[in-house]
Scaffold this motif. Structure first.
Motif, PDB file in Angstrom:
ATOM      1  N   MET A  53      31.083  19.946 -30.289  1.00  0.00           N
ATOM      2  CA  MET A  53      30.637  19.042 -31.278  1.00  0.00           C
ATOM      3  C   MET A  53      30.232  17.831 -30.431  1.00  0.00           C
ATOM      4  O   MET A  53      30.350  17.595 -29.460  1.00  0.00           O
ATOM      5  CB  MET A  53      31.911  18.697 -32.124  1.00  0.00           C
ATOM      6  N   CYS A  54      29.667  17.063 -31.424  1.00  0.00           N
ATOM      7  CA  CYS A  54      28.990  15.786 -30.904  1.00  0.00           C
ATOM      8  C   CYS A  54      30.134  14.908 -30.101  1.00  0.00           C
ATOM      9  O   CYS A  54      31.104  14.827 -30.427  1.00  0.00           O
ATOM     10  CB  CYS A  54      28.456  15.096 -31.939  1.00  0.00           C
ATOM     11  N   CYS A  57      33.003  12.603 -31.766  1.00  0.00           N
ATOM     12  CA  CYS A  57      33.243  12.963 -32.799  1.00  0.00           C
ATOM     13  C   CYS A  57      34.740  13.101 -33.115  1.00  0.00           C
ATOM     14  O   CYS A  57      35.535  13.527 -32.313  1.00  0.00           O
ATOM     15  CB  CYS A  57      32.648  14.642 -32.974  1.00  0.00           C
ATOM     16  N   MET A  59      36.430  13.883 -35.385  1.00  0.00           N
ATOM     17  CA  MET A  59      37.076  15.195 -35.845  1.00  0.00           C
ATOM     18  C   MET A  59      37.378  16.137 -34.932  1.00  0.00           C
ATOM     19  O   MET A  59      38.515  16.776 -34.987  1.00  0.00           O
ATOM     20  CB  MET A  59      35.995  15.958 -36.833  1.00  0.00           C
ATOM     21  N   CYS A  84      31.257  21.409 -39.297  1.00  0.00           N
ATOM     22  CA  CYS A  84      31.321  21.048 -38.035  1.00  0.00           C
ATOM     23  C   CYS A  84      32.614  21.390 -37.450  1.00  0.00           C
ATOM     24  O   CYS A  84      32.996  22.288 -36.268  1.00  0.00           O
ATOM     25  CB  CYS A  84      31.288  19.642 -37.465  1.00  0.00           C
ATOM     26  N   ASN A 160      35.089  13.565 -42.998  1.00  0.00           N
ATOM     27  CA  ASN A 160      34.211  12.644 -42.420  1.00  0.00           C
ATOM     28  C   ASN A 160      33.027  12.021 -43.438  1.00  0.00           C
ATOM     29  O   ASN A 160      32.330  11.612 -43.074  1.00  0.00           O
ATOM     30  CB  ASN A 160      33.428  13.342 -41.412  1.00  0.00           C
ATOM     31  N   GLY A 164      28.306  16.957 -42.268  1.00  0.00           N
ATOM     32  CA  GLY A 164      27.957  16.787 -41.021  1.00  0.00           C
ATOM     33  C   GLY A 164      27.035  17.996 -40.491  1.00  0.00           C
ATOM     34  O   GLY A 164      25.990  17.767 -39.831  1.00  0.00           O
ATOM     35  N   CYS A 242      32.233  10.800 -38.785  1.00  0.00           N
ATOM     36  CA  CYS A 242      31.229  11.351 -38.292  1.00  0.00           C
ATOM     37  C   CYS A 242      30.187  10.269 -37.586  1.00  0.00           C
ATOM     38  O   CYS A 242      29.743   9.729 -38.393  1.00  0.00           O
ATOM     39  CB  CYS A 242      30.309  12.228 -39.359  1.00  0.00           C
ATOM     40  N   ASN A 243      30.360  10.463 -36.524  1.00  0.00           N
ATOM     41  CA  ASN A 243      29.696   9.182 -35.697  1.00  0.00           C
ATOM     42  C   ASN A 243      28.127   9.342 -35.815  1.00  0.00           C
ATOM     43  O   ASN A 243      27.290   8.276 -35.705  1.00  0.00           O
ATOM     44  CB  ASN A 243      30.204   9.008 -34.314  1.00  0.00           C
ATOM     45  N   ILE A 244      27.887  10.381 -35.787  1.00  0.00           N
ATOM     46  CA  ILE A 244      26.193  10.740 -36.071  1.00  0.00           C
ATOM     47  C   ILE A 244      25.736  10.363 -37.380  1.00  0.00           C
ATOM     48  O   ILE A 244      24.869   9.355 -37.276  1.00  0.00           O
ATOM     49  CB  ILE A 244      26.022  12.173 -35.876  1.00  0.00           C
TER      50      ILE A 244
HETATM   51  S1  SF4 Z   1      27.827  15.820 -36.878  1.00  0.00           S
HETATM   52 FE1  SF4 Z   1      29.254  14.562 -37.168  1.00  0.00          FE
HETATM   53  S2  SF4 Z   1      31.392  15.767 -37.894  1.00  0.00           S
HETATM   54 FE2  SF4 Z   1      29.601  17.006 -36.903  1.00  0.00          FE
HETATM   55  S3  SF4 Z   1      30.265  17.116 -34.721  1.00  0.00           S
HETATM   56 FE3  SF4 Z   1      28.717  15.543 -34.964  1.00  0.00          FE
HETATM   57  S4  SF4 Z   1      29.960  13.687 -35.155  1.00  0.00           S
HETATM   58 FE4  SF4 Z   1      31.069  15.323 -35.730  1.00  0.00          FE
END
Ligand code: SF4
Lengths: 302, 394
Positions: A53-54, A57, A59, A84, A160, A164, A242-244
């Motif tokens: 995962m990012c 994240c 999550m 995710c 989130n 995501g 979801c930080n992205i």
């Molecule tokens: S896209 Fe968002 S929810 Fe998915 S792994 Fe990345 S940060 Fe987490």
């Protein structure tokens, strides 16, 4: 059986991957929460270690927490769906079932009932862990009906507030006005009232939270599992940003979770009287066991 | 009568060979729905999950009744078909014997989960009581839905009548659970024409049932955290890298279709083979399955009376499809007629693809939307094939 199913024969150990052997020797299986609970994370072999995962994240952090909090990891089965979260969940050292889109609670219904048939005298914990889309959108009917039927397992929603994994589409749990893919002019309706729906549908224990406090989060997860074993469906709605997609810089993820805790994710816990009884009983037993161990230790020192 | 899952009836448990081939039988005059439920009663099913749709409902009502009588340990009405089929998939992971049934639109609604069963090695039995799909909405029998089921890897049997429905359903449990098969078996038959009509069924005694499900005798252990060595992540999605993903998926799918092929020997063992043949030396062949086979049989009888050289192949197994058996039987035939109860002619396409000279196949006659298939339509095609005049009066 339980622990035995992961314990290799002594002579076979040297042929197994080191990771596996360490899991058996130093993992949380058969250990207490003081030994291998969230309070000691980083000091024992965890059930989720690597995940794709990012970075940052929230999550992923919460999923790690879920696995460290399990009261009975050696007899637990998790179910999930697309998103995710399942990337990390599926890499945990606990059986994970991945079905189809949003059907985790329907599968868990069948699984839980079949477990009770086959093992009437054993505790097998069943937990669905899915995102806001899987739980409240595509899986909505199956989630609701599992609660309405009173299925005895725990539902954890990793909220989130966005899809995501498919690239940032708005979900039923995205906040009103959020400009997201498939809501290019801003989402025009508010968050679905997940915990209210859960209560109306018959969940006997529900919590909404932003899991910033490790100990508290662990306590909630355990409460939900203990109550589901005996009383009925339980539901945790956790904010896991979801930080992205929401562009939260990694170093601000925790601050954001804190801020949400004061705002839209103020802590809310609900339990029926029956659920309360179970919680009080189990926590009193745990406390007594803790004290007994402590006394034993002191005696050993003296 | 109140449902009592605790209640255990006294039954003699026997293996499938004894049950299907040697056990005493008694003649009953019952509907196809009753025949399917009676088979479920004798199959020591652990759990059945139901969702209503016409004309399937009758089957799952009766299965509910036999649960209430204590023949099944667990039964509930699920939220809709996707929920039903997903719950079957979930329960299968816990290692129990499972049954459900559906019809037409319900099958399509549950199809997303059903098509994942073979890959998940779910050895459940699925009754398909066929019904029209497409628009306009109709509840009539028509078996086009079977075309959608043919490509997921499940074993598929097509019952002609009430007797087949009983025998095929019982055998389906045994076939699904063979270690070298271990994929779902669908037993299809025509809604209403079979499910709601009565026929004579020779049935085994009620107090005799199939040996119980053994979750340990499986190519994949149940996900019950009991059986060493640990199977921690059998069901994780395969997406780690593109190379691994396609490789694993491809190998997995090949194994499913191989499992499907391996079911053939059990179709021979329990059902006497995937096809039934009459007059193998004929010039003209009727090839049909399900209800159409009953009408083809009637046309074949007329042809015998008229002294025409006509043979009949009834197809019992749609998957695995009896390619070799059909090719071998029709090697000297001059023409083949495929009557069907659907508009696209899926059986005709299968037959054409199975033989080297597909040009000898006459497409049809076909009825759809629930119409019955007049035997005269088949007679007309027989006469056409033989270069004879036929005065079609319907
Ligand atoms: S896209 Fe968002 S929810 Fe998915 S792994 Fe990345 S940060 Fe987490």
């Amino acid at each position: 059986m339980s622990l035995k199913y992961i314990t290799p024969a002594e002579r076979f150990k040297k042929y197994l991957p080191k990771d596996y052997v360490e899991l058996v020797d130093y993992g949380p299986f058969g250990k207490t929460q003081e030994e291998a609970g969230p309070g000691n994370m980083g000091q024992f072999k965890e059930l989720v270690e690597e995940h794709p995962m990012c970075s940052g994240c929230w999550m992923a952090y919460y999923i790690r927490l879920i696995f460290a909090s399990l009261p009975n990891p050696e007899d637990t089965v998790t179910l999930g769906t697309a998103g995710c979260g399942r990337l990390a969940i599926s890499q945990a050292a606990v059986p994970f079932i991945y079905g189809n889109y949003g059907d985790q609670n329907a599968m868990a219904s069948g699984l839980t009932r079949a477990f009770r048939l086959r093992f009437p005298d054993k505790t097998k914990d069943v937990i669905t862990i899915a995102g806001d889309g899987g739980t409240m959108d595509i899986g909505f009917s199956m989630t609701m009906h599992s609660w309405i039927r009173g299925e005895k397992f725990t539902t954890i929603m990793l909220d989130n507030e966005v899809y995501g994994n498919t690239g940032g589409q708005s979900s039923g749990m995205s906040p009103q006005g959020a400009v997201l893919k498939m809501a290019p002019k801003g989402k025009d309706f508010g968050k679905m009232p997940a915990t209210e729906l859960a209560r109306a549908a018959g969940c006997v224990y529900t919590v909404r939270m932003s899991p910033t406090n490790i100990k508290k989060a662990a306590k909630i997860i355990r409460r939900a599992i203990f109550v589901a074993r005996e009383v009925g469906p339980t539901f945790i709605h956790a904010y896991t940003s979801c930080n992205i997609e929401y562009s939260i810089p990694t170093h601000e993820v925790f601050a954001d979770a804190k801020a949400q805790e004061k705002d839209r994710f103020t802590f809310e816990e609900y339990m029926t009287d029956e659920a309360k009884e179970v919680i009080e009983r189990v926590e009193a037993e745990e406390k007594a066991a803790r004290m007994a161990r402590k006394a034993q230790k002191t005696e050993a020192v003296n | 009568m109140s449902p009592n899952p605790e209640k255990k009836l006294e039954k003699t448990l026997v293996d499938i060979n004894y049950l299907l081939k040697e056990a005493p039988r008694e003649k009953h005059f019952i509907t196809g729905a009753q025949a399917m439920a009676e088979a479920v009663k004798r199959a020591s099913v652990d759990m059945a999950i139901a969702y209503p749709i016409t004309p399937q409902s009758e089957v799952m009502h009766l299965v509910g009744d036999i649960y209430a009588q204590g023949h099944i340990k667990e039964y509930y009405r699920a939220e809709e078909e996707l929920g039903t089929m997903s719950a079957i998939a979930g329960a299968a992971r816990a290692g129990v014997r499972l049954f459900t049934a559906t019809s037409g639109p319900g099958l399509l609604r549950g199809l997303e989960a059903i098509v994942s069963w073979p890959g998940h090695r779910v050895p459940a039995v699925l009754g398909i009581l066929t019904r029209v799909i497409n628009a306009p909405l109709s509840i009539q029998p028509d078996n086009i839905e079977m075309a959608y089921m043919m490509h997921c890897g499940a074993v598929m049997l097509h019952a002609e009548n009430q007797q087949d429905t009983f025998d095929f359903t019982l055998a389906a449990f045994a076939i699904a659970e063979k270690v070298d098969v271990y994929i779902p078996v669908a037993v299809a038959t025509e809604g209403f024409f079979v499910t709601h009509a009565k026929g004579y069924v020779d049935m085994t005694p009620e107090d005799m049932a199939l040996t119980e499900f053994d979750p340990v005798a499986a190519p994949v252990p149940a996900m019950d955290n009991e059986t060493p060595p640990a199977r921690i992540q059998r069901d994780a999605p395969v997406q780690k890298s593109n190379f691994m993903s396609y490789l694993i998926h491809a190998v997995w799918q090949q194994e499913i279709w191989d499992s499907n092929k391996r079911a053939m020997k059990y179709i021979y063992e329990y059902l006497g083979g995937p096809i039934e043949v009459k007059n193998p030396e004929s010039e003209v062949f009727l090839i049909a399955s399900g209800c159409a086979a009953a009408q083809a049989r009637e046309a074949w009888r007329y042809a015998q009376e008229a002294g025409l050289s006509v043979g009949l192949i009834k197809v019992r197994a749609i998957r695995p499809f009896p390619i070799d058996e059909i090719r071998d039987t029709v090697k000297n035939a001059k023409s083949i007629i495929v009557p069907e109860h659907n508009i696209i002619g899926w059986l005709c396409k299968e037959v054409k693809a199975a033989i080297p000279n597909g040009g000898i196949v006459t497409e049809g006659p076909r009825v759809y939307g629930g119409m019955t298939l007049p035997v005269e339509l088949i007679m007309k095609e027989i006469h056409n094939s033989l270069g004879l005049e036929y005065d079609l009066k319907l």
